[in-house]
Design a protein around this motif. Structure first.
Motif, mmCIF file in Angstrom:
data_model
loop_
_atom_site.group_PDB
_atom_site.id
_atom_site.type_symbol
_atom_site.label_atom_id
_atom_site.label_comp_id
_atom_site.label_asym_id
_atom_site.label_seq_id
_atom_site.Cartn_x
_atom_site.Cartn_y
_atom_site.Cartn_z
ATOM 1 N N ARG A 22 27.178 -56.566 -8.571
ATOM 2 C CA ARG A 22 26.230 -55.806 -9.387
ATOM 3 C C ARG A 22 26.286 -54.326 -9.050
ATOM 4 O O ARG A 22 26.274 -53.471 -9.947
ATOM 5 C CB ARG A 22 24.812 -56.326 -9.172
ATOM 6 N N VAL A 26 27.349 -51.258 -11.628
ATOM 7 C CA VAL A 26 26.481 -50.105 -11.906
ATOM 8 C C VAL A 26 27.189 -48.802 -11.527
ATOM 9 O O VAL A 26 27.129 -47.821 -12.273
ATOM 10 C CB VAL A 26 25.137 -50.263 -11.165
ATOM 11 N N LEU A 57 26.338 -52.566 -18.137
ATOM 12 C CA LEU A 57 24.926 -52.679 -17.771
ATOM 13 C C LEU A 57 24.257 -53.872 -18.446
ATOM 14 O O LEU A 57 23.425 -54.547 -17.838
ATOM 15 C CB LEU A 57 24.193 -51.382 -18.109
ATOM 16 N N VAL A 58 24.641 -54.171 -19.692
ATOM 17 C CA VAL A 58 24.092 -55.346 -20.384
ATOM 18 C C VAL A 58 24.519 -56.628 -19.678
ATOM 19 O O VAL A 58 23.723 -57.563 -19.523
ATOM 20 C CB VAL A 58 24.530 -55.346 -21.870
ATOM 21 N N VAL A 60 25.229 -56.955 -16.463
ATOM 22 C CA VAL A 60 24.496 -57.044 -15.193
ATOM 23 C C VAL A 60 23.055 -57.486 -15.438
ATOM 24 O O VAL A 60 22.535 -58.373 -14.750
ATOM 25 C CB VAL A 60 24.534 -55.690 -14.445
ATOM 26 N N ILE A 61 22.404 -56.897 -16.434
ATOM 27 C CA ILE A 61 21.014 -57.256 -16.729
ATOM 28 C C ILE A 61 20.939 -58.691 -17.249
ATOM 29 O O ILE A 61 20.053 -59.454 -16.857
ATOM 30 C CB ILE A 61 20.419 -56.261 -17.738
ATOM 31 N N GLY A 62 21.863 -59.075 -18.112
ATOM 32 C CA GLY A 62 21.879 -60.447 -18.624
ATOM 33 C C GLY A 62 22.094 -61.469 -17.527
ATOM 34 O O GLY A 62 21.460 -62.522 -17.503
ATOM 35 N N ASP A 63 22.969 -61.163 -16.585
ATOM 36 C CA ASP A 63 23.206 -62.060 -15.461
ATOM 37 C C ASP A 63 21.953 -62.199 -14.607
ATOM 38 O O ASP A 63 21.592 -63.303 -14.196
ATOM 39 C CB ASP A 63 24.362 -61.539 -14.620
ATOM 40 N N ALA A 64 21.269 -61.090 -14.359
ATOM 41 C CA ALA A 64 20.045 -61.137 -13.551
ATOM 42 C C ALA A 64 18.959 -61.958 -14.241
ATOM 43 O O ALA A 64 18.265 -62.747 -13.593
ATOM 44 C CB ALA A 64 19.555 -59.722 -13.275
ATOM 45 N N VAL A 65 18.821 -61.795 -15.552
ATOM 46 C CA VAL A 65 17.808 -62.551 -16.295
ATOM 47 C C VAL A 65 18.134 -64.035 -16.293
ATOM 48 O O VAL A 65 17.257 -64.881 -16.078
ATOM 49 C CB VAL A 65 17.682 -62.004 -17.739
ATOM 50 N N ARG A 68 17.415 -65.488 -12.868
ATOM 51 C CA ARG A 68 15.986 -65.563 -12.591
ATOM 52 C C ARG A 68 15.352 -66.753 -13.320
ATOM 53 O O ARG A 68 14.455 -67.400 -12.795
ATOM 54 C CB ARG A 68 15.296 -64.285 -13.038
#
Length: 73
Positions: A22, A26, A57-58, A60-65, A68
């Motif tokens: 990640r 970034v 960035l999409v 990374v954010i999608g993976d985090a969501v 979670r």
């Protein structure tokens, strides 16, 4: 042969380095955005640089969501 043992690939047994991946994504996105300050005259390069940075960035954010919410291991 395997009996009740689940069949997995060797890649699933190795621990991953999610946090460093990640951070790398970034930093790569920031490097792409830093390339906007250059000596090129056309806007096509700007579109590609911004588009690729946003895509990173999409992801990374999608993976985090997904992680979670428990939809990805």
């Amino acid at each position: 042969m395997a009996g009740s043992e689940p069949v997995t690939s060797p890649d699933q047994h190795k621990p991953g380095h999610r946090k460093s991946g990640r951070i790398g994504a970034v930093l790569s996105a920031l490097a792409l955005l830093a390339m906007l300050c250059g000596n090129h005259e056309g806007r096509v390069e700007d579109i590609w640089l911004v588009g690729l940075a946003v895509l990173l960035l999409v992801i990374v954010i999608g993976d985090a969501v997904l992680r979670r919410n428990g939809l990805r291991s």
